[in-house]
Design an enzyme around this catalytic site. Structure first.
Site, PDB file in Angstrom:
ATOM      1  N   GLU A   1      -6.452   9.999  -5.561  1.00 42.80           N
ATOM      2  CA  GLU A   1      -6.593   8.977  -6.605  1.00 42.80           C
ATOM      3  C   GLU A   1      -7.805   9.311  -7.453  1.00 42.80           C
ATOM      4  O   GLU A   1      -8.698  10.015  -6.998  1.00 42.80           O
ATOM      5  CB  GLU A   1      -6.835   7.591  -5.968  1.00 42.80           C
ATOM      6  CG  GLU A   1      -5.718   7.153  -5.066  1.00 42.80           C
ATOM      7  CD  GLU A   1      -6.072   5.886  -4.281  1.00 42.80           C
ATOM      8  OE1 GLU A   1      -7.101   5.252  -4.569  1.00 42.80           O
ATOM      9  OE2 GLU A   1      -5.301   5.567  -3.368  1.00 42.80           O
TER      10      GLU A   1
ATOM     11  N   LYS B   1     -11.365   8.383  -8.956  1.00 40.06           N
ATOM     12  CA  LYS B   1     -12.465   7.506  -8.543  1.00 40.06           C
ATOM     13  C   LYS B   1     -12.979   6.843  -9.809  1.00 40.06           C
ATOM     14  O   LYS B   1     -13.629   7.475 -10.641  1.00 40.06           O
ATOM     15  CB  LYS B   1     -13.567   8.314  -7.859  1.00 40.06           C
ATOM     16  CG  LYS B   1     -14.659   7.452  -7.290  1.00 40.06           C
ATOM     17  CD  LYS B   1     -15.576   8.291  -6.424  1.00 40.06           C
ATOM     18  CE  LYS B   1     -16.656   7.477  -5.751  1.00 40.06           C
ATOM     19  NZ  LYS B   1     -17.389   6.573  -6.574  1.00 40.06           N
TER      20      LYS B   1
ATOM     21  N   ASP C   1     -15.202   4.547 -12.167  1.00 35.47           N
ATOM     22  CA  ASP C   1     -16.645   4.304 -12.121  1.00 35.47           C
ATOM     23  C   ASP C   1     -16.985   2.927 -12.676  1.00 35.47           C
ATOM     24  O   ASP C   1     -17.391   2.776 -13.822  1.00 35.47           O
ATOM     25  CB  ASP C   1     -17.359   5.398 -12.919  1.00 35.47           C
ATOM     26  CG  ASP C   1     -18.842   5.430 -12.593  1.00 35.47           C
ATOM     27  OD1 ASP C   1     -19.251   4.744 -11.633  1.00 35.47           O
ATOM     28  OD2 ASP C   1     -19.584   6.128 -13.290  1.00 35.47           O
TER      29      ASP C   1
ATOM     30  N   TYR D   1      -6.854  -0.412  -5.671  1.00 38.33           N
ATOM     31  CA  TYR D   1      -6.573   0.810  -4.906  1.00 38.33           C
ATOM     32  C   TYR D   1      -6.489   0.602  -3.392  1.00 38.33           C
ATOM     33  O   TYR D   1      -6.466   1.563  -2.634  1.00 38.33           O
ATOM     34  CB  TYR D   1      -7.618   1.884  -5.212  1.00 38.33           C
ATOM     35  CG  TYR D   1      -9.059   1.395  -5.200  1.00 38.33           C
ATOM     36  CD1 TYR D   1      -9.638   0.910  -4.042  1.00 38.33           C
ATOM     37  CD2 TYR D   1      -9.814   1.409  -6.365  1.00 38.33           C
ATOM     38  CE1 TYR D   1     -10.935   0.458  -4.037  1.00 38.33           C
ATOM     39  CE2 TYR D   1     -11.122   0.967  -6.361  1.00 38.33           C
ATOM     40  CZ  TYR D   1     -11.676   0.489  -5.192  1.00 38.33           C
ATOM     41  OH  TYR D   1     -12.963   0.039  -5.182  1.00 38.33           O
TER      42      TYR D   1
ATOM     43  N   LYS E   1     -17.034  14.290  -6.058  1.00 37.21           N
ATOM     44  CA  LYS E   1     -17.661  13.824  -7.295  1.00 37.21           C
ATOM     45  C   LYS E   1     -17.750  14.962  -8.310  1.00 37.21           C
ATOM     46  O   LYS E   1     -18.167  16.071  -7.965  1.00 37.21           O
ATOM     47  CB  LYS E   1     -19.064  13.266  -7.002  1.00 37.21           C
ATOM     48  CG  LYS E   1     -19.011  12.078  -6.046  1.00 37.21           C
ATOM     49  CD  LYS E   1     -19.386  10.771  -6.603  1.00 37.21           C
ATOM     50  CE  LYS E   1     -20.654  10.365  -6.971  1.00 37.21           C
ATOM     51  NZ  LYS E   1     -21.410   9.302  -6.865  1.00 37.21           N
TER      52      LYS E   1
ATOM     53  N   CYS F   1     -53.353  10.733 -28.458  1.00 30.69           N
ATOM     54  CA  CYS F   1     -52.177   9.863 -28.474  1.00 30.69           C
ATOM     55  C   CYS F   1     -51.525   9.878 -29.868  1.00 30.69           C
ATOM     56  O   CYS F   1     -52.191   9.615 -30.860  1.00 30.69           O
ATOM     57  CB  CYS F   1     -52.603   8.442 -28.108  1.00 30.69           C
ATOM     58  SG  CYS F   1     -51.255   7.258 -28.275  1.00 30.69           S
TER      59      CYS F   1
ATOM     60  N   CYS G   1     -52.026   6.199 -31.442  1.00 36.09           N
ATOM     61  CA  CYS G   1     -53.296   5.580 -31.818  1.00 36.09           C
ATOM     62  C   CYS G   1     -54.442   6.589 -31.898  1.00 36.09           C
ATOM     63  O   CYS G   1     -55.560   6.225 -32.252  1.00 36.09           O
ATOM     64  CB  CYS G   1     -53.654   4.474 -30.825  1.00 36.09           C
ATOM     65  SG  CYS G   1     -54.102   5.123 -29.215  1.00 36.09           S
TER      66      CYS G   1
ATOM     67  N   CYS H   1     -52.175   7.385 -22.403  1.00 38.43           N
ATOM     68  CA  CYS H   1     -53.126   6.958 -23.413  1.00 38.43           C
ATOM     69  C   CYS H   1     -53.940   5.816 -22.790  1.00 38.43           C
ATOM     70  O   CYS H   1     -53.369   4.819 -22.362  1.00 38.43           O
ATOM     71  CB  CYS H   1     -52.376   6.463 -24.649  1.00 38.43           C
ATOM     72  SG  CYS H   1     -53.478   5.567 -25.746  1.00 38.43           S
TER      73      CYS H   1
ATOM     74  N   CYS I   1     -53.471   0.402 -28.535  1.00 37.98           N
ATOM     75  CA  CYS I   1     -52.345   1.303 -28.801  1.00 37.98           C
ATOM     76  C   CYS I   1     -51.077   0.451 -28.952  1.00 37.98           C
ATOM     77  O   CYS I   1     -50.702  -0.265 -28.005  1.00 37.98           O
ATOM     78  CB  CYS I   1     -52.257   2.280 -27.634  1.00 37.98           C
ATOM     79  SG  CYS I   1     -50.955   3.478 -27.818  1.00 37.98           S
TER      80      CYS I   1
HETATM   81  S1  IVH Z   1     -11.386   3.352  -1.693  1.00 33.93           S
HETATM   82  C1  IVH Z   1     -12.512   1.772   2.374  1.00 33.93           C
HETATM   83  N1  IVH Z   1     -10.472   4.249  -3.977  1.00 33.93           N
HETATM   84  O1  IVH Z   1     -15.999   4.053  -5.136  1.00 33.93           O
HETATM   85  C2  IVH Z   1     -12.214   2.472   1.098  1.00 33.93           C
HETATM   86  N2  IVH Z   1     -12.713   3.468  -3.917  1.00 33.93           N
HETATM   87  O2  IVH Z   1     -18.315   5.255  -3.799  1.00 33.93           O
HETATM   88  C3  IVH Z   1     -12.950   1.906  -0.014  1.00 33.93           C
HETATM   89  N3  IVH Z   1     -13.870   3.560  -6.057  1.00 33.93           N
HETATM   90  O3  IVH Z   1     -16.979   1.260  -3.270  1.00 33.93           O
HETATM   91  C4  IVH Z   1     -12.899   2.532  -1.299  1.00 33.93           C
HETATM   92  N4  IVH Z   1     -12.214   4.376  -7.232  1.00 33.93           N
HETATM   93  O4  IVH Z   1     -15.968   0.847  -5.592  1.00 33.93           O
HETATM   94  C5  IVH Z   1     -11.536   3.731  -3.333  1.00 33.93           C
HETATM   95  N5  IVH Z   1      -9.524   5.032  -5.938  1.00 33.93           N
HETATM   96  C6  IVH Z   1     -10.567   4.518  -5.297  1.00 33.93           C
HETATM   97  C7  IVH Z   1     -11.784   4.246  -5.955  1.00 33.93           C
HETATM   98  C8  IVH Z   1     -12.849   3.720  -5.205  1.00 33.93           C
HETATM   99  C9  IVH Z   1     -13.457   3.937  -7.275  1.00 33.93           C
HETATM  100  C10 IVH Z   1     -15.246   3.059  -5.779  1.00 33.93           C
HETATM  101  C11 IVH Z   1     -15.305   1.849  -4.881  1.00 33.93           C
HETATM  102  C12 IVH Z   1     -16.154   2.263  -3.723  1.00 33.93           C
HETATM  103  C13 IVH Z   1     -16.925   3.409  -4.306  1.00 33.93           C
HETATM  104  C14 IVH Z   1     -17.444   4.342  -3.254  1.00 33.93           C
END
Ligand code: IVH
Length: 701
Positions: A116, A118, A120, A232, A319, A439, A442, A457, A463
């Site tokens: 999946e 991730k 943000d 998710y 990541k 600086c 000033c 400074c 300043c």
């Molecule tokens: S699963 C027990 N799936 O990433 C499993 N998390 O760094 C829990 N996140 O706290 C998380 N996309 O807020 C899962 N496809 C995804 C995600 C996801 C973003 C976030 C989530 C989690 C954090 C961990």
């Protein structure tokens, strides 16, 4: 001391330092929404701490940041706090594709992996009770979170009730869906443009903006900003399907927003293909992503793999490395911050990075520039982490388009090329660079303390950015709490010549304020009411508001207790000052220097004449002696009052609030989820635990 003992001592110290740094970073990220470390820097420090803790098992501590997820629970919480039915965990992560492959290799043979994106943003748990959306809970500290239901209801794709027809009339009595709340790029940019126009501080990234938005009290404003959500994870009893993927499919059929990018993979190659595909393709998505999540598909295999204290063993996140670009360094300029720190800034040929045009980036400090040997005209690497200010991470001596030969912190292996952990490359220009001696704001001669990387400074009172910084601190919530006098208004009134020092605040006239653009009568009344109310702020907070270097909120309280008026403090000797808990030589010196400066004395006199509380109020003395002589430890989370409120209650009833359990502890005011270490110690020493109800009864009796 032999070499090994020395290394051991240093590493043990490093554990303590890292724990502190990571807790601090968690607080700034989750509570203040002002990240100070990039995700990568945070992850590298976390890794290092995990490794060190493995090497020193005797230093294990259940309260270490390696053992709990970051908490978004702030001080003055306006949302109902809810205990999660199932703890809300985090994910193990890695920046290295090799490590991801290793993780996959260790799994039982032939397991299916769900890949999946991730997302943000910030995690949310949606509760459906008898088909109705009843709670939407933030992660909080993983055990308890804030119920932000009214704000979540503004997200049109989240059903507020389940369609009974889909369930043949039998909606589950309880269903929980977890997912990520996001602010799409377009809405984030629009919001920041609006904030820029209003001179409000910008959000560093969509995650911070989403987090700030979700904690607003006004659902109309939340709706206007336009949050989005992907789910998710599904939890509950008697759920359909034997796999994670089947469950998400069901959730989609029931009308929940589930991403289309989810794939079931059957081999390591398929997983790696997914990673490579999305590493590029994610740039075309309307929302921010920072990696890929891999999850074991089969639920019974998930169960047998289980969990660590903080993360499931059946999932991991890969990541993406931070995006970087190369461009030409046109010139180095210098910016003076509100505390006097002078930061070198790289002015760049404009370059596109993570969807925005970058023209300026931080060069941190003199040492950084020297170590890189960077000079104007160099081709440099610029990177955007979690912060709004991009950074220069290295020089790129090759012609544009070639791979970098020199870079910092962007390798896919976290241990390579990081500042502080490896030698930096140099282009031979090291000797050519010199930091300015005066600086730029000033003209004062800059100073650099022996143990600091920054040049400062010293002209605190003359300043411009520092004068404004002092005023901002003075009016801030924990100091004089003057509503309406924000950064922009201070800048405006300063530019108009109406404010030169904090004392001028008390000479402001309604007409001066009202005639300013964007202010008017109503704002003027509001500001003047705030100024008037600040005259009741007690002496300890006034002392903190003065902004004496290193005199923080707690130290100010301790000093104000010993020196109950500004007159007595003004004549305090170094010995008297250092006798106060938490006041060391440096703080004592700063206080003495402050009162030796005639300009400060004038400010203090004007503040006193304006009617500020420059001495302790008799009435603020203890309301009872019920807790006289008692040392009380506060631990855990509370339902009726905040920890700060309990602390104050202890103090005004004659007791003393102490941080750690010892045989001198009279009792522990124990909330929910009390720290396991404290609990163990209390048991061993036979110290009584008192619930908050018992404590309140004790005080009320
Ligand atoms: S699963 C027990 N799936 O990433 C499993 N998390 O760094 C829990 N996140 O706290 C998380 N996309 O807020 C899962 N496809 C995804 C995600 C996801 C973003 C976030 C989530 C989690 C954090 C961990």
């Amino acid at each position: 001391m032999d070499l090994f003992t020395e290394i051991e001592d240093t590493e043990r110290d490093e554990i303590r330092t890292l724990r502190k740094e990571l807790e601090e970073a968690n607080y700034k990220y989750y509570v203040l929404n002002q990240p100070t470390l990039s995700d990568r820097e945070f992850d590298v420090k976390m890794r290092r701490l995990q490794d060190l803790e493995k090497a020193y098992p005797d230093m294990a501590d259940a309260s270490s940041p390696t053992q709990h997820v970051g908490s978004d629970l702030g001080g003055n919480n306006k949302f109902a706090s809810i205990t999660h039915r199932y703890p809300m965990l985090s994910l193990a992560n890695s920046y290295s594709q090799d490590e991801i492959q290793e993780w996959l290799h260790k799994l039982p043979a032939n397991v299916e992996i769900v890949c999946e994106l991730k997302y943000d943003g910030l995690s949310i748990s949606l509760w459906y009770e008898n088909g109705l959306l009843t709670h939407a809970v933030t992660r909080g500290d993983g055990v308890r979170g804030d119920d932000v239901l009214n704000n979540i209801r503004t997200i049109a794709t989240i059903p507020t009730h389940l369609d009974a027809a889909i369930f043949g009339g039998n909606v589950p009595s309880f269903l929980e869906l977890r997912g990520e709340v996001l602010l799409p790029w377009a809405n984030f940019e629009r919001l920041n443009q609006e904030r820029e126009a209003q001179e409000e501080p910008l959000f560093a990234n969509p995650r911070n903006a989403a987090s700030g938005t979700l904690k607003l009290q006004d659902p109309n404003e939340v709706a206007r900003r336009g949050l989005a959500c992907y789910l998710y994870y599904m939890l509950g009893e008697n759920l359909p399907g034997k796999t994670h993927y089947e469950r998400l499919q069901s959730a989609q059929q029931w009308g929940f927003p589930i991403s289309d990018a989810i794939r079931v993979c059957h081999s390591i190659d398929e997983v790696m293909d997914y990673i490579h595909y999305w590493d590029t393709e994610r740039k075309n998505l309307p929302v921010a992503t920072d990696g890929i999540v891999l999850k074991v598909n089969d639920l019974s295999t998930q169960q047998s793999l289980g969990y660590t204290a903080k993360t499931p063993r059946w999932a991991i996140a890969y990541k993406f490395p931070a995006e970087k670009q190369h461009t030409r360094l046109r010139a180095i300029t210098y910016q003076v911050g509100r505390t006097g720190v002078v930061t070198p800034v790289a002015n760049l040929d404009p370059v596109q990075l993570s969807g925005t045009t970058v023209q300026r980036a931080t060069l941190h400090n003199e040492d950084f520039i020297r170590q890189l040997g960077i000079v104007e005209g160099d081709e440099v690497w610029v990177e955007k982490g979690g912060e709004i200010i991009p950074k220069i991470t290295g020089i790129c001596p090759l012609p544009a388009g070639d791979l970098p030969a020199v870079f910092i912190g962007t390798s896919s292996e976290p241990h390579r090329n990081l500042i502080g952990t490896s030698q930096l490359h140099c282009n031979g220009a090291e000797h050519a660079y010199s930091f300015p001696t005066t600086c730029p704001e000033c003209g004062a001669r800059l100073v650099r303390m022996e143990d600091e990387a920054a040049w400062r400074c010293p002209n605190e009172l003359g300043c411009p950015p520092q004068i404004k910084g002092k005023m901002e601190h003075f009016v801030s919530r924990k100091a004089m709490n003057i509503d309406g006098l924000g950064t922009e208004t201070i800048d405006l009134l300063y530019a108009q010549g109406l404010l030169h020092s904090i004392a001028d605040i008390y000479d402001l006239k309604k007409e001066d304020i009202a005639k300013q653009e964007r202010l008017g009568d109503k704002s003027a009344d509001n500001i003047l009411a705030g100024i008037e109310a600040s005259k009741q702020v007690p002496w300890a907070r006034v002392l903190f508001a003065l902004g004496i270097r290193m005199v923080g909120e707690t130290t100010a309280k301790k000093i104000a207790r010993r020196f109950t008026s500004v007159e007595t403090l003004q004549w305090a000797t170094k010995e008297e000052l250092t006798a106060i808990e938490d006041v060391g030589d440096q703080i004592a010196e700063n206080i003495i220097q402050y009162f030796l400066d005639i300009r400060n004395l004038e400010i203090v006199n004007r503040l006193r004449s304006a009617g500020l509380q420059m001495e302790a109020d008799e009435q603020a003395q203890p309301v009872s002696n019920k807790l006289a002589g008692q040392s009380i430890v506060i631990s855990g989370t509370f339902a009726q009052h905040s920890r700060d409120e309990y602390k104050a209650m202890i103090e005004i009833n004659g007791g003393k609030n102490v941080g750690s359990v010892s045989k001198k502890t009279s009792f522990i005011l124990a909330g929910e989820n009390m720290g396991p270490e404290k609990l163990k110690k209390a048991e061993t020493l036979g110290i009584q635990l008192m619930s908050e109800e018992e404590f309140l009864t004790l005080l009320n009796d």
